[in-house]
Design a protein around this motif. Structure first.
Motif, PDB file in Angstrom:
ATOM      1  N   GLN A  59     -45.557   8.490-149.487  1.00  0.00           N
ATOM      2  CA  GLN A  59     -45.062   6.303-149.786  1.00  0.00           C
ATOM      3  C   GLN A  59     -43.394   7.229-150.252  1.00  0.00           C
ATOM      4  O   GLN A  59     -42.759   7.623-150.478  1.00  0.00           O
ATOM      5  CB  GLN A  59     -45.834   6.088-150.811  1.00  0.00           C
ATOM      6  N   PHE A  60     -42.769   5.360-150.072  1.00  0.00           N
ATOM      7  CA  PHE A  60     -41.267   5.958-150.042  1.00  0.00           C
ATOM      8  C   PHE A  60     -41.055   4.485-151.298  1.00  0.00           C
ATOM      9  O   PHE A  60     -41.343   3.360-150.747  1.00  0.00           O
ATOM     10  CB  PHE A  60     -40.525   5.047-148.922  1.00  0.00           C
ATOM     11  N   LEU A  61     -40.092   4.586-151.797  1.00  0.00           N
ATOM     12  CA  LEU A  61     -39.812   3.917-153.296  1.00  0.00           C
ATOM     13  C   LEU A  61     -38.478   4.037-153.387  1.00  0.00           C
ATOM     14  O   LEU A  61     -37.493   4.461-153.070  1.00  0.00           O
ATOM     15  CB  LEU A  61     -39.980   4.783-154.449  1.00  0.00           C
ATOM     16  N   PRO A  62     -37.935   1.976-153.143  1.00  0.00           N
ATOM     17  CA  PRO A  62     -36.642   1.970-152.563  1.00  0.00           C
ATOM     18  C   PRO A  62     -35.747   2.404-154.221  1.00  0.00           C
ATOM     19  O   PRO A  62     -36.410   1.315-155.208  1.00  0.00           O
ATOM     20  CB  PRO A  62     -36.823   0.374-153.020  1.00  0.00           C
ATOM     21  N   THR A  63     -34.933   2.973-154.311  1.00  0.00           N
ATOM     22  CA  THR A  63     -34.047   3.350-155.830  1.00  0.00           C
ATOM     23  C   THR A  63     -32.807   2.608-155.493  1.00  0.00           C
ATOM     24  O   THR A  63     -32.208   2.303-154.026  1.00  0.00           O
ATOM     25  CB  THR A  63     -34.430   4.519-155.841  1.00  0.00           C
ATOM     26  N   HIS A  74     -44.404  12.245-158.329  1.00  0.00           N
ATOM     27  CA  HIS A  74     -43.662  12.984-158.208  1.00  0.00           C
ATOM     28  C   HIS A  74     -42.867  12.441-157.344  1.00  0.00           C
ATOM     29  O   HIS A  74     -43.332  12.445-155.971  1.00  0.00           O
ATOM     30  CB  HIS A  74     -43.992  14.386-158.264  1.00  0.00           C
ATOM     31  N   SER A  75     -41.768  13.111-156.986  1.00  0.00           N
ATOM     32  CA  SER A  75     -40.902  12.439-156.198  1.00  0.00           C
ATOM     33  C   SER A  75     -40.178  13.727-154.961  1.00  0.00           C
ATOM     34  O   SER A  75     -40.347  14.881-155.556  1.00  0.00           O
ATOM     35  CB  SER A  75     -39.517  12.045-156.705  1.00  0.00           C
ATOM     36  N   PHE A  76     -40.297  13.452-154.194  1.00  0.00           N
ATOM     37  CA  PHE A  76     -39.644  14.921-153.107  1.00  0.00           C
ATOM     38  C   PHE A  76     -38.947  14.893-152.362  1.00  0.00           C
ATOM     39  O   PHE A  76     -37.784  13.604-152.872  1.00  0.00           O
ATOM     40  CB  PHE A  76     -40.924  15.123-151.620  1.00  0.00           C
ATOM     41  N   PHE A  77     -38.034  15.339-151.725  1.00  0.00           N
ATOM     42  CA  PHE A  77     -36.624  15.432-150.535  1.00  0.00           C
ATOM     43  C   PHE A  77     -37.384  16.422-149.576  1.00  0.00           C
ATOM     44  O   PHE A  77     -37.708  16.534-149.795  1.00  0.00           O
ATOM     45  CB  PHE A  77     -35.466  15.703-151.061  1.00  0.00           C
ATOM     46  N   TYR A  78     -36.917  15.850-148.652  1.00  0.00           N
ATOM     47  CA  TYR A  78     -37.534  16.139-147.126  1.00  0.00           C
ATOM     48  C   TYR A  78     -36.374  18.154-146.656  1.00  0.00           C
ATOM     49  O   TYR A  78     -34.958  18.215-146.974  1.00  0.00           O
ATOM     50  CB  TYR A  78     -36.686  15.633-145.631  1.00  0.00           C
ATOM     51  N   ALA A  79     -36.351  18.930-146.431  1.00  0.00           N
ATOM     52  CA  ALA A  79     -36.151  19.910-146.426  1.00  0.00           C
ATOM     53  C   ALA A  79     -36.143  20.055-144.096  1.00  0.00           C
ATOM     54  O   ALA A  79     -34.796  20.343-144.247  1.00  0.00           O
ATOM     55  CB  ALA A  79     -37.178  21.678-146.754  1.00  0.00           C
ATOM     56  N   SER A  80     -37.211  19.277-144.211  1.00  0.00           N
ATOM     57  CA  SER A  80     -36.964  19.327-142.695  1.00  0.00           C
ATOM     58  C   SER A  80     -38.154  18.185-142.095  1.00  0.00           C
ATOM     59  O   SER A  80     -38.560  17.472-143.150  1.00  0.00           O
ATOM     60  CB  SER A  80     -37.404  20.416-142.172  1.00  0.00           C
ATOM     61  N   SER A  81     -38.422  17.744-141.017  1.00  0.00           N
ATOM     62  CA  SER A  81     -39.010  16.278-140.524  1.00  0.00           C
ATOM     63  C   SER A  81     -40.703  16.859-140.899  1.00  0.00           C
ATOM     64  O   SER A  81     -41.415  15.914-141.172  1.00  0.00           O
ATOM     65  CB  SER A  81     -39.445  16.630-139.001  1.00  0.00           C
TER      66      SER A  81
END
Length: 209
Positions: A59-63, A74-81
């Motif tokens: 899911q994507f949270l607009p911040t 929990h929030s994440f970040f992309y290391a690759s696709s």
């Protein structure tokens, strides 16, 4: 995987526990050409990892920092696709990660976090802001408030703070607090680099430069 533990291949016939480095686990296996185990060290220094079978998308949270990938709370970040890490991988050394297929579905990963999930506050325009607290630094001139590396001071009451360089640097950054002192909004772009403080032996912070 063997006996609920995961291993990685080293050479043609040796496998070591996946936590060999992170947990200094001594477990290892020796296999023949048909991948049958012929000997090994089977005692691990840690409990087995937990895996979950999932078929969901992030899911994507607009911040205020843009769209943040979320799974659970929990929030994440992309290391690759096809790979995302917990947002606290570097700062908090959190091991949680998710593996994605080409369509973005979660197909595996490590789902255990070593910290509580972040909290977000929804602003009037529908944007979410991470709920954080100010850090108080004791300086020779009194207390200063630190947020994301920048210092602030109170402005019009105890719920509004402006960047310490609002006059000298014409900086428009500001933060807004709720009744409990949590940051629930503000403008976080500064017109200058963050200050650098040095902590003395008596616990005071002195600004460098």
């Amino acid at each position: 995987m063997y006996d609920n533990y995961t291993f990685s291949l080293c050479g043609k016939n040796r496998l070591y526990c996946s936590s060999r480095l992170s947990a200094k686990c001594p477990a290892r296996l020796v296999v023949d050409e048909n991948k049958h185990i012929i000997k090994g060290t089977f005692d691990h220094s840690h409990p087995p990892p937990k895996y979950h079978q999932v078929s969901k998308k992030l899911q994507f949270l607009p911040t205020d920092k843009g769209q943040i990938p979320m799974f659970g709370s929990h929030s994440f970040f992309y290391a690759s696709s096809k790979l995302v890490y917990c947002s606290r991988k570097l700062r908090g050394k959190c091991p949680a990660k998710l593996m994605l297929d080409k369509e973005g579905y979660i197909v595996g990963g490590h789902f255990e976090h070593n910290h509580a999930p972040p909290e977000f506050f929804k602003t009037a325009n529908g944007c979410y802001v991470k709920i954080e607290r100010l850090i108080v630094l004791n300086t020779p001139r009194g207390e200063v408030f630190l947020f994301r590396g920048y210092t602030f001071s109170y402005y019009t009451g105890k719920k509004n703070l402006r960047c310490s360089r609002r006059i000298s640097g014409k900086c428009h950054a500001r933060v807004k607090l709720d009744d409990d002192g949590f940051i629930i909004g503000g403008y976080f772009d500064h017109s200058h680099p963050p200050p650098i403080y040095h902590r003395t032996a008596d616990g005071l912070f002195i600004k460098r430069g």
